[in-house]
Design a protein around this motif. Sequence first.
Motif, PDB file in Angstrom:
ATOM      1  N   HIS A 262       0.813  -1.221   0.000  1.00  0.00           N
ATOM      2  CA  HIS A 262       0.000   0.000   0.000  1.00  0.00           C
ATOM      3  C   HIS A 262       0.845   1.269   0.000  1.00  0.00           C
ATOM      4  N   ASP A 319      -4.363   2.418   6.133  1.00  0.00           N
ATOM      5  CA  ASP A 319      -4.723   2.745   4.753  1.00  0.00           C
ATOM      6  C   ASP A 319      -4.570   4.233   4.434  1.00  0.00           C
ATOM      7  N   GLY A 390      -7.724  -5.165  -2.630  1.00  0.00           N
ATOM      8  CA  GLY A 390      -6.828  -4.697  -1.583  1.00  0.00           C
ATOM      9  C   GLY A 390      -7.475  -4.032  -0.398  1.00  0.00           C
ATOM     10  N   SER A 392      -9.139  -3.358   3.255  1.00  0.00           N
ATOM     11  CA  SER A 392      -8.693  -3.870   4.545  1.00  0.00           C
ATOM     12  C   SER A 392      -9.792  -4.585   5.331  1.00  0.00           C
TER      13      SER A 392
END
Length: 439
Positions: A262, A319, A390, A392
């Motif tokens: 990320h 994130d 992707g 979370s």
Amino acid sequence: MRRVALSGLLGTAVEFYDFLVYGTVAALVFGDLFFPDADPAVGTIAAFGTFAAGYLARPLGGVVFGHFGDRIGRKSMMLLTMVLMGGCSFLIGLLPTYDAIGVWAPVLLVALRVVQGIAIGGEWGGATLMVVEHAEHARGAHGSRRGLWSSFTQLGAPLGSVLSAGVVTLVSALPDDDFRSWGWRLPFLLSVVLLAVGLFVRLKVAESPLFEQVRREPLDRPPVVELLRRPAPVLRAACVGIGAFTAQSLLTGFMISYAVDHGYSRPQVLTAVTVASCVALAVLPAASALSDRVGRRPVVLAGAVASAALAFPVLALVDSGSPGLLILALALGHGVAQSTMYGPLGALLTEMFGTRVRYTGASLGYQAATLVGAGFSPLIAGSLLAVYGGGSTPVSLLLCGGAAITALAVWRMRETHTASLDASPTHRPAAPVSEGTPR
């Protein structure tokens, strides 16, 4: 007591250093070095699959070393498990890669992980029992400071994490070609230093006084058979530990791979893991000491509730892309919530079993929890992210699920911190709470 506590600390530090070094390096380069023909996502999953292989072997190690630890003694098993753990880690550092020997490279890697897992399956139980049983004998009072003394063994987890993250941070600063060709080997080879120090201390530790009192009393059956006739305490012990190990695995080894994917750099992620482990070094003994005063149940339950409540906020902070918020996220999720669950675990699991089956019982419960919570969590999380993208959310849900299992198991237990470490093989102070029974 100080020497015994240091012995437990060093043993657990070697255990977590070896396993976390593997998890970190697996996240960074093992997919390419040992599974080069695979798709990058599949290679990462395969690398974490060998991580899980080590955990699959842990319950077997708990049975084998627990059997001999309950029959022969704790000290000899502690020495043997430490040699096997450190030796396997050193040999991983010498392994040829796929480019050198082909398919034998991943085969040998998995074989060493399995042997290491068997050794680690017996390590924690022996180290923790030695500390708690010596503490009971030294103080002579029921419930006396067993939690605080056992926290030294638990401190090996963040200490091993700090050491592994620090060493990997240094070697990952090498140019990428150098790190992939030889730099990744250094953290494994350096494990021999921890091994030497740990053995030096353990050779000076006396056998558990509680075990010495009962070692000549015969058992009608092997310890594992005695336990499996009434498996509820082992299953309960496993459920109590699942939340702590799920959080530990997802917020350390797996988080390195997740955060790098990320946009974070390797040093940024490793710095965050190191800071979180330093926070844990303070929280663990505080939570353990508190459990000596107010009980194991309320402290572990508070950690489980905090872990579930922080699951989505922690991943949202990760994130965000901010290195500062990444540090805050891991400090809260791993350093505070997970450590509050994990701190009293050594004393709690030890108090659930009698002296003649305690090594086997505590080891089986603990290692089953690591298998489910830590062994499979990165594999499941990596697979879900590969399938669903992707986001979370799968990671947050796994954290919540592990915490919920721990909270439910602890809620259904009686308190153990004032119970005597009875020598009876059928001693079960942590039976489920029944209707009308005071909590």
